[in-house]
Scaffold this motif. Structure first.
Motif, PDB file in Angstrom:
ATOM      1  N   GLN A 199       0.826  -1.210   0.000  1.00 27.09           N
ATOM      2  CA  GLN A 199       0.000   0.000   0.000  1.00 27.09           C
ATOM      3  C   GLN A 199       0.856   1.254   0.000  1.00 27.09           C
ATOM      4  O   GLN A 199       0.572   2.235  -0.700  1.00 27.09           O
ATOM      5  N   THR A 200       1.936   1.247   0.771  1.00 26.15           N
ATOM      6  CA  THR A 200       2.833   2.405   0.820  1.00 26.15           C
ATOM      7  C   THR A 200       3.460   2.645  -0.544  1.00 26.15           C
ATOM      8  O   THR A 200       3.534   3.791  -1.019  1.00 26.15           O
ATOM      9  N   ARG A 201       3.917   1.578  -1.188  1.00 23.02           N
ATOM     10  CA  ARG A 201       4.579   1.725  -2.492  1.00 23.02           C
ATOM     11  C   ARG A 201       3.585   2.157  -3.566  1.00 23.02           C
ATOM     12  O   ARG A 201       3.910   2.985  -4.432  1.00 23.02           O
ATOM     13  N   GLU A 202       2.381   1.603  -3.539  1.00 19.48           N
ATOM     14  CA  GLU A 202       1.375   1.990  -4.525  1.00 19.48           C
ATOM     15  C   GLU A 202       0.970   3.451  -4.351  1.00 19.48           C
ATOM     16  O   GLU A 202       0.729   4.171  -5.326  1.00 19.48           O
ATOM     17  N   SER A 203       0.899   3.895  -3.117  1.00 22.63           N
ATOM     18  CA  SER A 203       0.579   5.301  -2.850  1.00 22.63           C
ATOM     19  C   SER A 203       1.660   6.214  -3.411  1.00 22.63           C
ATOM     20  O   SER A 203       1.374   7.286  -3.945  1.00 22.63           O
ATOM     21  N   CYS A 236       8.154   2.289  -9.416  1.00 22.10           N
ATOM     22  CA  CYS A 236       7.447   1.101  -9.918  1.00 22.10           C
ATOM     23  C   CYS A 236       8.213  -0.174  -9.574  1.00 22.10           C
ATOM     24  O   CYS A 236       7.608  -1.207  -9.268  1.00 22.10           O
ATOM     25  N   GLN A 237       9.545  -0.096  -9.630  1.00 23.41           N
ATOM     26  CA  GLN A 237      10.351  -1.262  -9.282  1.00 23.41           C
ATOM     27  C   GLN A 237      10.181  -1.626  -7.804  1.00 23.41           C
ATOM     28  O   GLN A 237      10.076  -2.805  -7.443  1.00 23.41           O
ATOM     29  N   GLU A 238      10.143  -0.589  -6.940  1.00 22.32           N
ATOM     30  CA  GLU A 238       9.928  -0.832  -5.516  1.00 22.32           C
ATOM     31  C   GLU A 238       8.541  -1.426  -5.269  1.00 22.32           C
ATOM     32  O   GLU A 238       8.372  -2.317  -4.428  1.00 22.32           O
ATOM     33  N   LEU A 241       8.700  -5.074  -6.289  1.00 22.76           N
ATOM     34  CA  LEU A 241       9.340  -5.908  -5.278  1.00 22.76           C
ATOM     35  C   LEU A 241       8.393  -6.178  -4.108  1.00 22.76           C
ATOM     36  O   LEU A 241       8.337  -7.295  -3.579  1.00 22.76           O
ATOM     37  N   ALA A 242       7.640  -5.129  -3.699  1.00 24.86           N
ATOM     38  CA  ALA A 242       6.694  -5.300  -2.586  1.00 24.86           C
ATOM     39  C   ALA A 242       5.576  -6.260  -2.969  1.00 24.86           C
ATOM     40  O   ALA A 242       5.199  -7.149  -2.191  1.00 24.86           O
ATOM     41  N   ASN A 243       5.025  -6.098  -4.195  1.00 26.67           N
ATOM     42  CA  ASN A 243       3.973  -7.009  -4.646  1.00 26.67           C
ATOM     43  C   ASN A 243       4.504  -8.429  -4.819  1.00 26.67           C
ATOM     44  O   ASN A 243       3.817  -9.405  -4.526  1.00 26.67           O
ATOM     45  N   ARG A 244       5.752  -8.526  -5.299  1.00 25.34           N
ATOM     46  CA  ARG A 244       6.350  -9.844  -5.474  1.00 25.34           C
ATOM     47  C   ARG A 244       6.500 -10.556  -4.134  1.00 25.34           C
ATOM     48  O   ARG A 244       6.219 -11.754  -4.015  1.00 25.34           O
ATOM     49  N   ALA A 245       6.926  -9.807  -3.108  1.00 28.41           N
ATOM     50  CA  ALA A 245       7.086 -10.404  -1.782  1.00 28.41           C
ATOM     51  C   ALA A 245       5.740 -10.870  -1.224  1.00 28.41           C
ATOM     52  O   ALA A 245       5.627 -11.948  -0.631  1.00 28.41           O
ATOM     53  N   LEU A 246       4.676 -10.045  -1.439  1.00 25.63           N
ATOM     54  CA  LEU A 246       3.350 -10.426  -0.969  1.00 25.63           C
ATOM     55  C   LEU A 246       2.845 -11.669  -1.702  1.00 25.63           C
ATOM     56  O   LEU A 246       2.330 -12.610  -1.086  1.00 25.63           O
ATOM     57  N   ASN A 247       3.001 -11.679  -3.034  1.00 27.40           N
ATOM     58  CA  ASN A 247       2.530 -12.830  -3.802  1.00 27.40           C
ATOM     59  C   ASN A 247       3.319 -14.093  -3.451  1.00 27.40           C
ATOM     60  O   ASN A 247       2.756 -15.192  -3.402  1.00 27.40           O
ATOM     61  N   ARG A 248       4.631 -13.918  -3.219  1.00 32.03           N
ATOM     62  CA  ARG A 248       5.437 -15.076  -2.848  1.00 32.03           C
ATOM     63  C   ARG A 248       4.961 -15.671  -1.519  1.00 32.03           C
ATOM     64  O   ARG A 248       4.842 -16.894  -1.371  1.00 32.03           O
ATOM     65  N   THR A 249       4.658 -14.779  -0.572  1.00 33.38           N
ATOM     66  CA  THR A 249       4.143 -15.236   0.722  1.00 33.38           C
ATOM     67  C   THR A 249       2.810 -15.955   0.549  1.00 33.38           C
ATOM     68  O   THR A 249       2.569 -17.013   1.143  1.00 33.38           O
ATOM     69  N   ASN A 250       1.930 -15.376  -0.267  1.00 33.29           N
ATOM     70  CA  ASN A 250       0.623 -16.002  -0.498  1.00 33.29           C
ATOM     71  C   ASN A 250       0.756 -17.367  -1.178  1.00 33.29           C
ATOM     72  O   ASN A 250       0.067 -18.329  -0.820  1.00 33.29           O
ATOM     73  N   LEU A 251       1.658 -17.451  -2.173  1.00 35.94           N
ATOM     74  CA  LEU A 251       1.813 -18.712  -2.903  1.00 35.94           C
ATOM     75  C   LEU A 251       2.417 -19.799  -2.023  1.00 35.94           C
ATOM     76  O   LEU A 251       1.984 -20.963  -2.072  1.00 35.94           O
TER      77      LEU A 251
END
Length: 581
Positions: A199-203, A236-238, A241-251
């Motif tokens: 959320q912080t990065r998207e903001s 966008c890269q940050e 990385l944040a979305n990738r970490a969240l998706n990795r945790t979910n997967l």
């Protein structure tokens, strides 16, 4: 009050609708439990042991029985689908209503907070909280409460039926539950942390897009588009990385849950097959029903696991929204205040001090008075506090000490709405809405007639220009008046203030974008406009205010001199130096 209690308060007005939706949900769960039984009777009564048919099949022929079982299979699924659809739609509707209410409250709170709050927060981040973070309250309900209740009721129903069919296999099915709970506990906190980071990065991405579009002209003039693209790519890269970490945790969590459930199914298949061979009372059809129930039993357990993670992510969103709603407003910002009665315009400022940051005063011990029909001016160097002083009158900022009264009424004790209804202000930077000339004028006075608008435009030296436009008052001026010149925008802003016709008129650099002739004509017209209201004007162009009733000279937030223009010149002080400069 914790986050879950806060969220639940938005659903209390909908208790009746929630109960109705839950009734439909329970009926749907009942039909869901019936789904495997037609398959059992086909296997046991028709395929393996012909003639062993249940009472609800009214035919005794193989084809008729098979057709009846198939029809029952379809009916059960269709009825379940309709009930499930209706309950889900109803629950989604309740969640949407709560989201709309939360957005409205957050929007209203942002408008109620003083400019000091907004100066300390990025506008794009606040937009993100209202538009996106507020959606979390729907997630809490539809993916949280509704899923928990539905899955809980399904689990209870499944356990009752499974227990009646085979106690041992039911206990074996429950053996994996502790491992599911352990997995839930392990991943819940990580999902919440990853969601907050996303959320912080998207903001930040939203802020960069908003800022770059707002400053597009500056970026092109300074050839900064390459650097802006670099900043945006890095942001966008940050975010990636944040979305990738969240998706990795979910997967990973999904994989862990899937493995645990698969192990539970393998255990049941092994022991259940053994019971079919060893015990004729437990048939193949019973095993198929039990395996179907096992899948249906683990599904709500899996949903509960994912629900916890979804709720944790929603909690991170909701905290950002409630952070705005819980912001302490400070002095003079009480929620319910009486309306300021009609005023004449006797304005008094007594020992007022103000600072944007603690320990750094912008204004100190300011005192003056203005009567209806008087015009007073405030002059001084850049950063002297002139614009800030005008902003305190309509309570765009709240004073720290001292008192501002109008007709003897302390303005801090009355609602800002009723105060601002009786004040007109021309800002240093003219703000216009994306609409027509008429819409911008009527923004100050919605009930204004066409003649009143034209009179205001004439007083602001803008009528001739507007008459030359193709659609005159109905001409679209674009976002922030982008189709107008700076002087044209300023004159429409002045006309808007004149049209408002209030007992107090505040003018902050009203002629800064005008040429000398237009400025002279406008100041001459202002003499008629300012005959009634108490008028306060801020300017650096001293020749335009030299003949005002009084002039106050500010320096470092304090009034150093006051008097008429000729008096101040004769003293050969600060005003004399500014005037000659």
């Amino acid at each position: 009050m914790n986050i879950y209690t806060r969220v639940s308060s938005y659903y209390r007005p909908h208790l009746g609708s929630i109960v109705g939706a839950l009734v439909l949900m329970m009926l749907a769960i009942g039909f869901n439990i019936l789904k495997p039984w037609p398959l059992k009777y086909v296997v046991d009564g028709l395929l393996i042991e012909s003639g062993r048919l249940p009472w609800w099949l009214p035919v005794d022929t193989f084809g008729g029985a098979l057709l009846s079982a198939a029809a029952a299979f379809v009916i059960i699924h269709v009825v379940w689908g309709i009930l499930h659809m209706l309950s889900t739609y109803w629950l989604i509707e309740i969640g949407l209503r709560a989201m709309v209410r939360l957005r409205a409250e957050c929007f209203e709170k942002l408008h109620a907070l003083s400019l000091k709050f907004h100066n300390g927060h990025n506008s794009s981040d606040l937009v993100y909280r209202v538009v996106y973070d507020a959606q979390s309250i729907q997630t809490f309900f539809n993916q949280g409460f509704a899923t928990i209740v539905g899955s809980g009721l399904t689990l209870i129903g499944m356990l009752i039926v499974m227990w009646q069919m085979n106690v041992l296999l039911t206990l074996l099915s429950l053996s994996v539950v502790p491992f599911l709970l352990l997995t839930l506990w392990f991943f819940a906190k990580r999902v919440r942390q990853r969601s907050s980071e996303v959320q912080t990065r998207e903001s930040t991405v939203l802020r960069l897009v908003n800022d770059s579009l707002r400053n597009l002209k500056l970026i092109r003039l300074m050839n900064r588009h390459v650097q802006e693209k670099h900043f945006f790519d890095r942001s966008c890269q940050e975010s990636l990385l944040a979305n990738r970490a969240l998706n990795r945790t979910n997967l990973v969590s999904t994989l862990a849950v899937g493995v645990i459930i698969t192990c539970g199914g393998a255990i049941l298949l092994y022991f259940g097959s053994g019971q079919v061979v060893a015990d004729s009372a437990f048939t193949v059809g019973d095993l198929l029903v039990f395996l179907a129930y096992l899948a249906m039993f683990y599904q709500p357990l899996e949903q509960l696991t994912y629900t916890t993670w979804a709720v944790e992510g929603a909690a991170a969103h909701a905290e950002r929204v409630f952070e705005v709603l819980d912001y302490e407003q400070g002095k003079g910002q009480q929620k319910c205040q009486p309306d300021l009665p009609g005023i004449r315009g006797n304005l008094e400022v007594n020992d007022v001090s103000f600072s944007y940051e603690t320990g750094k005063p912008v204004l100190s011990d300011i005192s003056f008075a203005v009567r209806p029909g008087e015009t007073v001016a405030f002059v001084g160097g850049t950063g002297a506090g002139k614009t800030t002083l005008l902003s305190l009158i309509p309570r765009l900022y709240e004073i720290e000490s001292g008192q501002v009264t109008i007709d003897g009424h302390d303005i801090s004790q009355y609602s800002r709405y009723s105060l601002r209804e009786q004040i007109s202000m021309v800002l240093q930077e003219t703000l216009l809405i994306d609409g027509t000339v008429l819409e911008n004028l009527c923004y100050a006075r919605p009930a204004a007639t066409g003649d009143q608008c034209w009179n205001a435009l004439r007083a602001a030296q803008a009528a001739e220009y507007v008459e030359s436009l193709p659609d005159q008052l109905d001409t679209q001026i674009g976002e922030q008046g982008v189709r107008l010149s700076g002087g044209q925008r300023q004159r429409i802003g002045i006309a808007r203030a004149i049209l408002r016709d209030t007992p107090v008129l505040l003018l902050d650099e009203p002629t800064s974008s005008l040429d000398l002739k237009t400025e002279a004509d406008l100041m001459e017209a202002f003499r008629a406009v300012t005959a009634k209201p108490a008028t306060l004007i801020v300017t650096h162009r001293l020749h335009t205010i030299h003949h005002c009733d009084r002039i106050y000279v500010l320096n470092q937030g304090r009034i150093m001199e006051s008097g008429s223009g000729p008096e101040l010149l004769s003293r050969k002080g600060l005003y004399h130096a500014l005037y000659n400069a």
